[in-house]
Write a protein that holds these residues in place. Sequence first.
Motif, mmCIF file in Angstrom:
data_model
loop_
_atom_site.group_PDB
_atom_site.id
_atom_site.type_symbol
_atom_site.label_atom_id
_atom_site.label_comp_id
_atom_site.label_asym_id
_atom_site.label_seq_id
_atom_site.Cartn_x
_atom_site.Cartn_y
_atom_site.Cartn_z
ATOM 1 N N LEU A 1 0.844 -1.209 0.000
ATOM 2 C CA LEU A 1 0.000 0.000 0.000
ATOM 3 C C LEU A 1 0.863 1.236 0.000
ATOM 4 O O LEU A 1 0.336 2.337 -0.026
ATOM 5 C CB LEU A 1 -0.879 0.035 1.250
ATOM 6 C CG LEU A 1 -1.925 -1.058 1.453
ATOM 7 C CD1 LEU A 1 -2.719 -0.791 2.713
ATOM 8 C CD2 LEU A 1 -2.866 -1.128 0.271
ATOM 9 N N GLU A 2 2.194 1.054 0.088
ATOM 10 C CA GLU A 2 3.150 2.126 0.343
ATOM 11 C C GLU A 2 3.011 2.541 1.817
ATOM 12 O O GLU A 2 2.022 2.234 2.477
ATOM 13 C CB GLU A 2 2.975 3.333 -0.573
ATOM 14 C CG GLU A 2 2.886 3.012 -2.048
ATOM 15 C CD GLU A 2 4.171 2.465 -2.666
ATOM 16 O OE1 GLU A 2 5.203 2.443 -1.981
ATOM 17 O OE2 GLU A 2 4.153 2.033 -3.823
ATOM 18 N N ASN A 3 4.036 3.226 2.296
ATOM 19 C CA ASN A 3 4.004 3.610 3.716
ATOM 20 C C ASN A 3 2.758 4.415 4.040
ATOM 21 O O ASN A 3 2.116 4.197 5.068
ATOM 22 C CB ASN A 3 5.248 4.443 4.069
ATOM 23 C CG ASN A 3 6.503 3.602 4.040
ATOM 24 O OD1 ASN A 3 6.596 2.605 4.731
ATOM 25 N ND2 ASN A 3 7.459 3.991 3.219
ATOM 26 N N SER A 4 2.409 5.340 3.137
ATOM 27 C CA SER A 4 1.259 6.207 3.408
ATOM 28 C C SER A 4 -0.022 5.382 3.524
ATOM 29 O O SER A 4 -0.815 5.580 4.441
ATOM 30 C CB SER A 4 1.076 7.229 2.288
ATOM 31 O OG SER A 4 2.306 7.634 1.780
ATOM 32 N N GLY A 5 -0.224 4.459 2.584
ATOM 33 C CA GLY A 5 -1.428 3.630 2.618
ATOM 34 C C GLY A 5 -1.437 2.738 3.847
ATOM 35 O O GLY A 5 -2.490 2.521 4.465
ATOM 36 N N ALA A 6 -0.261 2.206 4.220
ATOM 37 C CA ALA A 6 -0.182 1.349 5.408
ATOM 38 C C ALA A 6 -0.519 2.161 6.666
ATOM 39 O O ALA A 6 -1.210 1.677 7.567
ATOM 40 C CB ALA A 6 1.211 0.740 5.521
ATOM 41 N N MET A 7 -0.039 3.404 6.707
ATOM 42 C CA MET A 7 -0.328 4.244 7.881
ATOM 43 C C MET A 7 -1.831 4.503 7.997
ATOM 44 O O MET A 7 -2.422 4.375 9.064
ATOM 45 C CB MET A 7 0.396 5.586 7.746
ATOM 46 C CG MET A 7 1.896 5.487 7.930
ATOM 47 S SD MET A 7 2.685 7.001 7.298
ATOM 48 C CE MET A 7 4.397 6.633 7.632
#
Length: 451
Positions: free
Chosen positions: A312-318
């Motif tokens: 999800l990329e870091n942003s999506g994971a966050m």
Amino acid sequence: MTKQFDVIVIGAGPAGLLAARQAGTAGCSVALLERKTDIARLDRMCGQTLVSLNDYYFDELIQYNPAGKRISFLSGGLSFPYSGPVKHLYAWNVFSPDGSRLAFGLPEENRTKGVHAAVGLAYDKQILFQDLLDEVQQAGVDVFAGIDVDEVEQTADGVQVSGSGKVFNGRYAVAADGTNSRIARLLGCNASRELYSYLLCKGWYMSNVRFPDSDILISSICYEGPAPGYMFIFPRPYDGQATVAFLALDPRVDLDDVADYFMSHNPFFAPWFSQAEKLQQLASAQYVYSPIEAPLHGRVLLAGDTGACQELENSGAMISGWKAGNAVAAAVKEEGGGIQQRALEEYVCWWKSVYLDACSHEDYIMNFAMPYVLDTAEDFNFLCSLVKEPLPPCWNPYAAIKHLGGLMQQVMPAIQQQRPEMMAKLARMASPMSEILASTTEACTPVREFD
Ligand SMILES: Cc1cc2nc3c(=O)[nH]c(=O)nc-3n(C[C@H](O)[C@H](O)[C@H](O)COP(=O)(O)OP(=O)(O)OC[C@H]3O[C@@H](n4cnc5c(N)ncnc54)[C@H](O)[C@@H]3O)c2cc1C
């Protein structure tokens, strides 16, 4: 007698740390279980950039506040401290093997617009981990490092999670154990997923790489091996440093050969590395599966890369971890107060509408599958040579493919006229991803266990 927790979070990456923080802040008793013994240590390759700053990503607009040293997600109110250095990144430029440029933004133009026009943000993930861990601990979460979870059992009213000889009991669990999730596999979630490939990566933090701009993301493709190889250069927020990553979807590709091609042999790229110094090596190996359709399995909610296609990329994971933490905290209250249950279902609906429906996983993979369509260096050199105008500034894998689709429409007449044989190749872009990557999928089968 073992302690009973409201919530057990498995995995302390960006998703798990934020899930634990949210549930802890809401007043739940939370156990955060992590396999690494030092949670703040980054032991897996990551470009350490925030994707994406100049458009909505998963319905969120991301902003860095230098005075308050915080990262905020402006739509829903997620915010957390980040005390380390940053570097704003102003473009993503893809270079073909002969050095022709496909520019998602011209840095010299976009830079003049200031930080709100930046496409991404480079940061130090170890500092981010430490800052998030501090928040988690302030939220009263019990943190257990060095716990390698290998069993999850569910009963009618709880979850039992075991690992490294310890047992933890909770009402709900959040599985945030990443892209190779053992928990997803144990719960049977992978049975209906399509395996496309692996993503294998090896690279280094480097100093003295002489790339054209120190505040842009760069990528390129190597066509020399049995399947495509890739190079990504991610600037680091430290003077003169970058993370240089070499990748392949196909296990037949030797990543050292890909690194040699770019760093020593290709006449366009090799001079960039003539003075480069390798500072530290990082690597990663992961599956590229289709996403999990429903990220709820009984009392276990899946967050971050656990349920994603590749990542999800870091942003999506966050964002996903934050939402999952809120959802399980609400579920605990709903259950305790006899309130009609809806929070977990709302998370599932959010996952479906904001991720599955809005972010095509095949578009995501197309960022890597392009050289399986244009399968010679000459094809890709030729395509890039036709591009006269920059594409919109972008560091968003889903948006990039849409911009590329628009570009194809523009250059199609020239291709038809000058390289008609390329038309049949380009038509393959409309094929299912399983067909485009078929040879690599076969090379990945039987599936190795990466966890
Ligand atoms: C080469 C590469 C470059 C990337 N570059 C970028 C980039 O520039 N920008 C960006 O936004 N994203 C990037 N990413 C993606 C990004 O790293 C991930 O999307 C992000 O880390 C996902 O966070 P997560 O919390 O879901 O999972 P993870 O970060 O994978 O965290 C999962 C955690 O769970 C732990 N764990 C795993 N199994 C168990 C177990 N059985 N028991 C207990 N703990 C367990 C792991 O040790 C880990 O700490 C990159 C990925 C790769 C591979």
